[in-house]
Write a protein that holds these residues in place. Structure first.
Motif, mmCIF file in Angstrom:
data_model
loop_
_atom_site.group_PDB
_atom_site.id
_atom_site.type_symbol
_atom_site.label_atom_id
_atom_site.label_comp_id
_atom_site.label_asym_id
_atom_site.label_seq_id
_atom_site.Cartn_x
_atom_site.Cartn_y
_atom_site.Cartn_z
ATOM 1 N N UNK A 48 10.238 27.266 3.874
ATOM 2 C CA UNK A 48 10.568 25.860 4.104
ATOM 3 C C UNK A 48 11.129 25.204 2.851
ATOM 4 N N UNK A 49 10.649 25.600 1.680
ATOM 5 C CA UNK A 49 11.186 25.002 0.448
ATOM 6 C C UNK A 49 12.643 25.401 0.241
ATOM 7 N N UNK A 50 13.033 26.563 0.735
ATOM 8 C CA UNK A 50 14.427 26.994 0.642
ATOM 9 C C UNK A 50 15.338 26.120 1.509
ATOM 10 N N UNK A 51 14.790 25.572 2.578
ATOM 11 C CA UNK A 51 15.578 24.735 3.491
ATOM 12 C C UNK A 51 16.055 23.452 2.824
ATOM 13 N N UNK A 52 15.391 23.031 1.763
ATOM 14 C CA UNK A 52 15.760 21.775 1.112
ATOM 15 C C UNK A 52 17.187 21.784 0.583
ATOM 16 N N UNK A 53 17.724 22.961 0.344
ATOM 17 C CA UNK A 53 19.108 23.036 -0.133
ATOM 18 C C UNK A 53 20.106 23.234 1.008
ATOM 19 N N UNK A 54 19.611 23.271 2.245
ATOM 20 C CA UNK A 54 20.495 23.462 3.401
ATOM 21 C C UNK A 54 21.395 22.246 3.592
ATOM 22 N N UNK A 55 22.588 22.497 4.055
ATOM 23 C CA UNK A 55 23.556 21.412 4.257
ATOM 24 C C UNK A 55 23.140 20.452 5.371
ATOM 25 N N UNK A 56 22.289 20.876 6.281
ATOM 26 C CA UNK A 56 21.896 20.037 7.405
ATOM 27 C C UNK A 56 20.693 19.149 7.102
#
Length: 106
Positions: A48-56
């Motif tokens: 989930x912490x990796x998702x913070x850099x997601x474009x969405x």
């Protein structure tokens, strides 16, 4: 029309653990993560912490609504519910049970 969501850490962590963070971007047209939630996720150091850099994902500072503050919730939950209260049209996405119910109906 897809929904506008403001998301707490629990749903992001739960879906991150099963490799389905993609569901957020496919089901919502805007996904906001309050700064307080982003701090919690960075401490978790998982998918989930990796998702913070997601474009969405859009990380936003959140004004805390006085009525929500009075409930004595954690910083993340308070920020999510305050954002939803102060921004018309946004759905607060909190808790793993919400994820299970939403995925089974959608």
């Amino acid at each position: 029309m897809r929904e506008l969501w403001v998301v707490d850490s629990s749903p992001l962590i739960a879906l991150g653990r099963i490799g389905r963070l993609d569901l957020f971007s496919s089901l919502a047209s805007d996904v906001v993560v309050p700064k307080a939630v982003a701090v919690e996720l960075r401490r978790a150091e998982d998918e989930a912490s990796l998702a913070l850099s997601a474009s969405w994902i859009r990380i936003e500072r959140t004004e805390i609504h006085h009525l929500v503050a009075a409930w004595g919730l954690g910083a993340g939950e308070t920020a999510v519910l305050s954002f939803a209260k102060l921004n018309e049209g946004y759905v607060a996405v909190v808790g793993e049970r919400w994820c299970a119910a939403r995925l089974n109906t959608g």
